[in-house]
Design a protein around this motif. Structure first.
Motif, PDB file in Angstrom:
ATOM      1  N   PHE A   1       0.488  59.091 -59.694  1.00 13.42           N
ATOM      2  CA  PHE A   1       0.125  60.504 -59.714  1.00 13.42           C
ATOM      3  C   PHE A   1      -0.941  60.766 -58.662  1.00 13.42           C
ATOM      4  O   PHE A   1      -1.876  59.977 -58.485  1.00 13.42           O
ATOM      5  CB  PHE A   1      -0.417  60.834 -61.113  1.00 13.42           C
ATOM      6  CG  PHE A   1      -1.037  62.196 -61.253  1.00 13.42           C
ATOM      7  CD1 PHE A   1      -0.256  63.298 -61.531  1.00 13.42           C
ATOM      8  CD2 PHE A   1      -2.413  62.368 -61.135  1.00 13.42           C
ATOM      9  CE1 PHE A   1      -0.824  64.557 -61.691  1.00 13.42           C
ATOM     10  CE2 PHE A   1      -2.999  63.616 -61.297  1.00 13.42           C
ATOM     11  CZ  PHE A   1      -2.199  64.711 -61.574  1.00 13.42           C
TER      12      PHE A   1
ATOM     13  N   ILE B   1       9.414  56.318 -58.331  1.00 11.81           N
ATOM     14  CA  ILE B   1       8.287  56.416 -59.251  1.00 11.81           C
ATOM     15  C   ILE B   1       7.056  56.015 -58.451  1.00 11.81           C
ATOM     16  O   ILE B   1       7.033  54.955 -57.819  1.00 11.81           O
ATOM     17  CB  ILE B   1       8.455  55.466 -60.464  1.00 11.81           C
ATOM     18  CG1 ILE B   1       9.808  55.679 -61.154  1.00 11.81           C
ATOM     19  CG2 ILE B   1       7.296  55.655 -61.438  1.00 11.81           C
ATOM     20  CD1 ILE B   1      10.036  57.049 -61.742  1.00 11.81           C
ATOM     21  N   ARG B   2       6.072  56.890 -58.436  1.00 11.33           N
ATOM     22  CA  ARG B   2       4.856  56.603 -57.674  1.00 11.33           C
ATOM     23  C   ARG B   2       3.643  57.057 -58.479  1.00 11.33           C
ATOM     24  O   ARG B   2       3.769  57.864 -59.409  1.00 11.33           O
ATOM     25  CB  ARG B   2       4.887  57.269 -56.309  1.00 11.33           C
ATOM     26  CG  ARG B   2       4.883  58.791 -56.364  1.00 11.33           C
ATOM     27  CD  ARG B   2       4.477  59.373 -55.014  1.00 11.33           C
ATOM     28  NE  ARG B   2       4.647  60.801 -54.936  1.00 11.33           N
ATOM     29  CZ  ARG B   2       3.819  61.700 -55.461  1.00 11.33           C
ATOM     30  NH1 ARG B   2       2.754  61.322 -56.153  1.00 11.33           N
ATOM     31  NH2 ARG B   2       4.056  62.996 -55.316  1.00 11.33           N
TER      32      ARG B   2
ATOM     33  N   GLU C   1      10.512  66.135 -54.347  1.00  8.66           N
ATOM     34  CA  GLU C   1      10.075  67.044 -55.420  1.00  8.66           C
ATOM     35  C   GLU C   1       9.757  66.256 -56.684  1.00  8.66           C
ATOM     36  O   GLU C   1      10.546  65.422 -57.121  1.00  8.66           O
ATOM     37  CB  GLU C   1      11.181  68.059 -55.720  1.00  8.66           C
ATOM     38  CG  GLU C   1      10.820  69.023 -56.826  1.00  8.66           C
ATOM     39  CD  GLU C   1      11.960  69.960 -57.168  1.00  8.66           C
ATOM     40  OE1 GLU C   1      11.850  70.636 -58.206  1.00  8.66           O
ATOM     41  OE2 GLU C   1      12.959  70.018 -56.428  1.00  8.66           O
ATOM     42  N   VAL C   2       8.600  66.546 -57.281  1.00 12.94           N
ATOM     43  CA  VAL C   2       8.229  65.925 -58.549  1.00 12.94           C
ATOM     44  C   VAL C   2       9.138  66.498 -59.632  1.00 12.94           C
ATOM     45  O   VAL C   2       9.216  67.719 -59.807  1.00 12.94           O
ATOM     46  CB  VAL C   2       6.742  66.184 -58.888  1.00 12.94           C
ATOM     47  CG1 VAL C   2       6.402  65.660 -60.282  1.00 12.94           C
ATOM     48  CG2 VAL C   2       5.837  65.536 -57.857  1.00 12.94           C
TER      49      VAL C   2
ATOM     50  N   ASP D   1      -0.180  66.684 -57.453  1.00 18.05           N
ATOM     51  CA  ASP D   1       0.974  66.756 -58.355  1.00 18.05           C
ATOM     52  C   ASP D   1       0.680  67.554 -59.621  1.00 18.05           C
ATOM     53  O   ASP D   1       1.604  67.889 -60.360  1.00 18.05           O
ATOM     54  CB  ASP D   1       1.413  65.347 -58.786  1.00 18.05           C
ATOM     55  CG  ASP D   1       1.838  64.469 -57.639  1.00 18.05           C
ATOM     56  OD1 ASP D   1       2.445  64.997 -56.680  1.00 18.05           O
ATOM     57  OD2 ASP D   1       1.572  63.242 -57.698  1.00 18.05           O
TER      58      ASP D   1
ATOM     59  N   VAL E   1       4.468  59.726 -61.439  1.00 14.51           N
ATOM     60  CA  VAL E   1       5.430  60.817 -61.305  1.00 14.51           C
ATOM     61  C   VAL E   1       6.756  60.266 -60.805  1.00 14.51           C
ATOM     62  O   VAL E   1       6.811  59.244 -60.124  1.00 14.51           O
ATOM     63  CB  VAL E   1       4.923  61.926 -60.355  1.00 14.51           C
ATOM     64  CG1 VAL E   1       3.699  62.614 -60.923  1.00 14.51           C
ATOM     65  CG2 VAL E   1       4.634  61.383 -58.965  1.00 14.51           C
ATOM     66  N   ALA E   2       7.816  60.965 -61.161  1.00 13.89           N
ATOM     67  CA  ALA E   2       9.156  60.685 -60.654  1.00 13.89           C
ATOM     68  C   ALA E   2       9.459  61.741 -59.605  1.00 13.89           C
ATOM     69  O   ALA E   2       9.235  62.938 -59.828  1.00 13.89           O
ATOM     70  CB  ALA E   2      10.172  60.733 -61.783  1.00 13.89           C
ATOM     71  N   VAL E   3       9.984  61.288 -58.477  1.00 14.77           N
ATOM     72  CA  VAL E   3      10.233  62.183 -57.346  1.00 14.77           C
ATOM     73  C   VAL E   3      11.678  62.020 -56.884  1.00 14.77           C
ATOM     74  O   VAL E   3      12.164  60.901 -56.737  1.00 14.77           O
ATOM     75  CB  VAL E   3       9.270  61.851 -56.180  1.00 14.77           C
ATOM     76  CG1 VAL E   3       9.512  62.763 -54.994  1.00 14.77           C
ATOM     77  CG2 VAL E   3       7.817  61.942 -56.636  1.00 14.77           C
TER      78      VAL E   3
ATOM     79  N   ALA F   1       2.719  70.835 -60.541  1.00 13.38           N
ATOM     80  CA  ALA F   1       4.124  70.534 -60.843  1.00 13.38           C
ATOM     81  C   ALA F   1       4.241  69.873 -62.211  1.00 13.38           C
ATOM     82  O   ALA F   1       5.138  70.207 -62.999  1.00 13.38           O
ATOM     83  CB  ALA F   1       4.720  69.636 -59.764  1.00 13.38           C
ATOM     84  N   CYS F   2       3.334  68.940 -62.509  1.00 15.53           N
ATOM     85  CA  CYS F   2       3.380  68.255 -63.810  1.00 15.53           C
ATOM     86  C   CYS F   2       3.116  69.227 -64.950  1.00 15.53           C
ATOM     87  O   CYS F   2       3.776  69.160 -66.000  1.00 15.53           O
ATOM     88  CB  CYS F   2       2.378  67.096 -63.835  1.00 15.53           C
ATOM     89  SG  CYS F   2       2.848  65.715 -62.758  1.00 15.53           S
TER      90      CYS F   2
ATOM     91  N   PHE G   1       7.029  63.144 -65.163  1.00 17.42           N
ATOM     92  CA  PHE G   1       5.828  62.316 -65.165  1.00 17.42           C
ATOM     93  C   PHE G   1       5.697  61.611 -66.497  1.00 17.42           C
ATOM     94  O   PHE G   1       6.293  62.003 -67.503  1.00 17.42           O
ATOM     95  CB  PHE G   1       4.578  63.128 -64.813  1.00 17.42           C
ATOM     96  CG  PHE G   1       4.104  64.095 -65.859  1.00 17.42           C
ATOM     97  CD1 PHE G   1       3.069  63.757 -66.721  1.00 17.42           C
ATOM     98  CD2 PHE G   1       4.674  65.347 -65.972  1.00 17.42           C
ATOM     99  CE1 PHE G   1       2.609  64.662 -67.669  1.00 17.42           C
ATOM    100  CE2 PHE G   1       4.223  66.255 -66.920  1.00 17.42           C
ATOM    101  CZ  PHE G   1       3.186  65.906 -67.774  1.00 17.42           C
TER     102      PHE G   1
END
Length: 147
Positions: free
Chosen positions: A8, A5-6, A57-58, A12, A51-53, A15-16, A61
């Motif tokens: 945004f 988790i990082r 890859e995202v 991104d 976002v979760a990666v 992708a979101c 979120f």
């Protein structure tokens, strides 16, 4: 696979947007106008977004407005892998006091997910969304005050 988790980043955003459209369509989208879920719909305003990666890859979120979780989306292919729970843990770490959220009543599986995380239904509310009025459960998770 490890989920990170990082914060945004602007890169991104596409992708979101695509994740929001795909996840909404597979959960509550059948009860809303399909044109409301295009992959280019703008993200809603938020105070914080993460976002979760997985593997670079995202895959999801989460957005916070104060201590209210305004959106949580996980790509359909990444659902059931703990991504949503990790994003909710991130939200809890960011917020002071109780955390709140709203869930469309046409999405009972999401309600059950949040109940497993300790949220309780406070009541029902009607909101305007996608050109119509829709009922949501208002949910809350109280947190212990710091010592």
């Amino acid at each position: 696979m490890s989920v990170q988790i990082r914060p945004f980043a602007e890169t991104d955003r596409p992708a979101c947007q695509a994740i929001a459209a795909a996840a909404a369509l597979t959960s509550y989208g059948a009860h809303m106008p399909p044109e409301a879920f295009g992959p280019h719909e703008p993200l809603e305003p938020a105070d914080q977004r993460a976002v979760a990666v997985i593997g670079g890859e995202v895959v999801g979120f989460i957005e916070l407005v104060g201590a209210h979780v305004s959106n949580v989306f996980v790509a359909p292919a990444a659902q059931g892998q703990g991504v949503g729970g990790l994003m909710m843990a991130w939200a809890e770490a960011q917020a002071d006091g109780p955390l709140t959220l709203s869930v469309f009543t046409v999405n009972p599986s999401a309600r059950r997910f949040y109940e497993r995380l300790g949220f309780v239904v406070e009541g029902l509310k009607t909101i305007a969304f996608a050109g119509g009025d829709h009922e949501v459960w208002r949910m809350r998770k109280d947190r212990a005050a710091p010592l």
